[in-house]
Scaffold this motif. Sequence first.
Motif, PDB file in Angstrom:
ATOM      1  N   MET A   1      28.293  41.246  38.954  1.00 49.95           N
ATOM      2  CA  MET A   1      27.746  40.758  37.685  1.00 49.95           C
ATOM      3  C   MET A   1      28.490  39.501  37.255  1.00 49.95           C
ATOM      4  O   MET A   1      29.721  39.428  37.366  1.00 49.95           O
ATOM      5  N   LEU A   2      27.737  38.532  36.752  1.00 47.21           N
ATOM      6  CA  LEU A   2      28.316  37.318  36.209  1.00 47.21           C
ATOM      7  C   LEU A   2      28.032  37.268  34.708  1.00 47.21           C
ATOM      8  O   LEU A   2      26.878  37.331  34.291  1.00 47.21           O
ATOM      9  N   ILE A   3      29.082  37.184  33.913  1.00 49.65           N
ATOM     10  CA  ILE A   3      28.943  37.041  32.467  1.00 49.65           C
ATOM     11  C   ILE A   3      29.155  35.575  32.133  1.00 49.65           C
ATOM     12  O   ILE A   3      30.219  35.007  32.409  1.00 49.65           O
ATOM     13  N   GLN A   4      28.152  34.959  31.547  1.00 45.96           N
ATOM     14  CA  GLN A   4      28.234  33.544  31.204  1.00 45.96           C
ATOM     15  C   GLN A   4      28.226  33.355  29.696  1.00 45.96           C
ATOM     16  O   GLN A   4      27.748  34.184  28.941  1.00 45.96           O
ATOM     17  N   GLY A  20      33.269  45.014  42.399  1.00 44.89           N
ATOM     18  CA  GLY A  20      34.073  46.152  42.830  1.00 44.89           C
ATOM     19  C   GLY A  20      34.819  46.825  41.704  1.00 44.89           C
ATOM     20  O   GLY A  20      35.900  47.391  41.936  1.00 44.89           O
ATOM     21  N   GLY A  21      34.255  46.782  40.484  1.00 38.81           N
ATOM     22  CA  GLY A  21      34.908  47.414  39.350  1.00 38.81           C
ATOM     23  C   GLY A  21      36.073  46.629  38.782  1.00 38.81           C
ATOM     24  O   GLY A  21      36.790  47.126  37.909  1.00 38.81           O
ATOM     25  N   LYS A  22      36.269  45.394  39.260  1.00 43.14           N
ATOM     26  CA  LYS A  22      37.379  44.563  38.803  1.00 43.14           C
ATOM     27  C   LYS A  22      36.859  43.223  38.273  1.00 43.14           C
ATOM     28  O   LYS A  22      35.719  42.838  38.523  1.00 43.14           O
ATOM     29  N   ILE A  23      37.711  42.525  37.567  1.00 42.16           N
ATOM     30  CA  ILE A  23      37.428  41.141  37.188  1.00 42.16           C
ATOM     31  C   ILE A  23      37.807  40.274  38.389  1.00 42.16           C
ATOM     32  O   ILE A  23      38.978  40.192  38.761  1.00 42.16           O
ATOM     33  N   ALA A  24      36.811  39.676  39.017  1.00 48.13           N
ATOM     34  CA  ALA A  24      37.040  38.946  40.267  1.00 48.13           C
ATOM     35  C   ALA A  24      37.343  37.476  40.045  1.00 48.13           C
ATOM     36  O   ALA A  24      38.032  36.851  40.859  1.00 48.13           O
ATOM     37  N   GLY A 339      41.765  40.647  38.596  1.00 52.86           N
ATOM     38  CA  GLY A 339      42.366  41.835  39.180  1.00 52.86           C
ATOM     39  C   GLY A 339      42.411  43.026  38.244  1.00 52.86           C
ATOM     40  O   GLY A 339      42.635  44.154  38.693  1.00 52.86           O
ATOM     41  N   ALA A 340      42.235  42.784  36.949  1.00 56.39           N
ATOM     42  CA  ALA A 340      42.206  43.887  35.994  1.00 56.39           C
ATOM     43  C   ALA A 340      40.902  44.647  36.107  1.00 56.39           C
ATOM     44  O   ALA A 340      39.893  44.133  36.627  1.00 56.39           O
ATOM     45  N   ASP A 341      40.896  45.889  35.635  1.00 58.43           N
ATOM     46  CA  ASP A 341      39.673  46.676  35.650  1.00 58.43           C
ATOM     47  C   ASP A 341      38.598  45.973  34.824  1.00 58.43           C
ATOM     48  O   ASP A 341      38.884  45.399  33.767  1.00 58.43           O
ATOM     49  N   ALA A 342      37.370  46.060  35.289  1.00 59.07           N
ATOM     50  CA  ALA A 342      36.236  45.419  34.599  1.00 59.07           C
ATOM     51  C   ALA A 342      35.753  46.323  33.465  1.00 59.07           C
ATOM     52  O   ALA A 342      34.632  46.835  33.472  1.00 59.07           O
ATOM     53  N   ASP A 384      34.140  49.725  34.419  1.00 61.34           N
ATOM     54  CA  ASP A 384      34.152  49.612  35.890  1.00 61.34           C
ATOM     55  C   ASP A 384      33.035  48.698  36.395  1.00 61.34           C
ATOM     56  O   ASP A 384      32.439  48.931  37.453  1.00 61.34           O
ATOM     57  N   GLY A 385      32.732  47.665  35.606  1.00 57.41           N
ATOM     58  CA  GLY A 385      31.719  46.701  36.013  1.00 57.41           C
ATOM     59  C   GLY A 385      30.291  47.147  35.778  1.00 57.41           C
ATOM     60  O   GLY A 385      29.354  46.427  36.154  1.00 57.41           O
TER      61      GLY A 385
END
Length: 391
Positions: A1-4, A20-24, A339-342, A384-385
């Motif tokens: 998912m992309l949040i803009q 993957g449930g993280k902030i990428a 790297g933090a949880d989404a 978790d995304g």
Amino acid sequence: MLIQNARLSDGSAVDLRLAGGKIAAIGLSLAPESGEEVLNAAGRTLLPGFIDLHCHWRTPGFEYKEDIATGSAAAAAGGYTFVNLMPNTKPVCSSGEQAHAIMAQAEQIGLVGVNQTVSITENFDGKTLDHLKTLPEDLRFVTEDGNGVQSANVMAKAFAICSQRGITIMSHAEDREVSPWDYRLAENLETVRNLHLCEYYGTRLHMCHVSTREAIEAIAAAKSRGVPVTCEVTPHHLWFADSDYRVNPPIRTADDVAALIEGIRTGAVDAIATDHAPHSDEDKEKGAAGMVGLETAFAACYTKLCKEQGLELYLLEALMSRFPAAILGLDNKGRIAVGADADLTLVDLDAAWTVDKDKLHSKSHNCPYHGQTLAGRVVLTIRDGRITYKA
């Protein structure tokens, strides 16, 4: 998912990629990848998912008030992605097996992460501590919600065991011999007792729903000496003054409210926790103490602290996300970082809304905010995304 097109609590513009449930990734003008879901935040404010240190979902034993499904839905609607549940259920949660069963049920529903606390004394009997010596390593928080350990001897032994095992004691300070005739003194006396035990044994202590000027001043003084204590205040003890709405500890005076707000400004207060306590209409009419609070917490605090008192939004963010995460040892939660949880909450700071207790997701409707207009509203929650709530 992309949040803009989101904004952070400091007002800066940001895009976030979740994978993957993280902030990428975090950046500006991030381009969508092939097939990626895009969410347009439309300039609204993105915060780390809220974390509640103090919550009741009434399972097992009192599901007519709340259950894990309705509690999870209420939490998600309030912007929460993780909650810490109290053990005053039926039966009382006094074992690792019971705690793990509740957490497994919550994870199966999947809307909110859960930690289940365990009672300090077995079945709230006020004396038996043997179960503390064999708690599984993943259960690090014990408390005696509504049934504070009255014996100083027993509580001292509990502090000693918890110090050895790295367990945090969460104290609901109330001397129950005193509270029938003076609730203020009851909170203040047990606060001081437990602070001294904390200092003596070096046990991590967390003071729940602090409500009096004397208690917050005692905690601030202990912190200045290096005592390992943290504390929380509730939205309703910040919002209401001189009200007879039945909660425990009671709604205090305007002077106490001012002291709690000053404690937030000075750092004496570490977190805001809801003490979400659902009751049926019948139980409330019989005098049951408590109110639902998960769905109104952010708006009540934003209105009171930011709009009225001029506190910065980043401080409220810390009190509802980052600091509670640190207290619970959730290293990857409570922050927006690669790297933090989404776990994220999108809020509309410009929205004003009137609370309607009959439209809340909780099974119970004991809500003294009913009919009041609040500023700031949760419009989306992500855990978790995955989107767990959308207004």
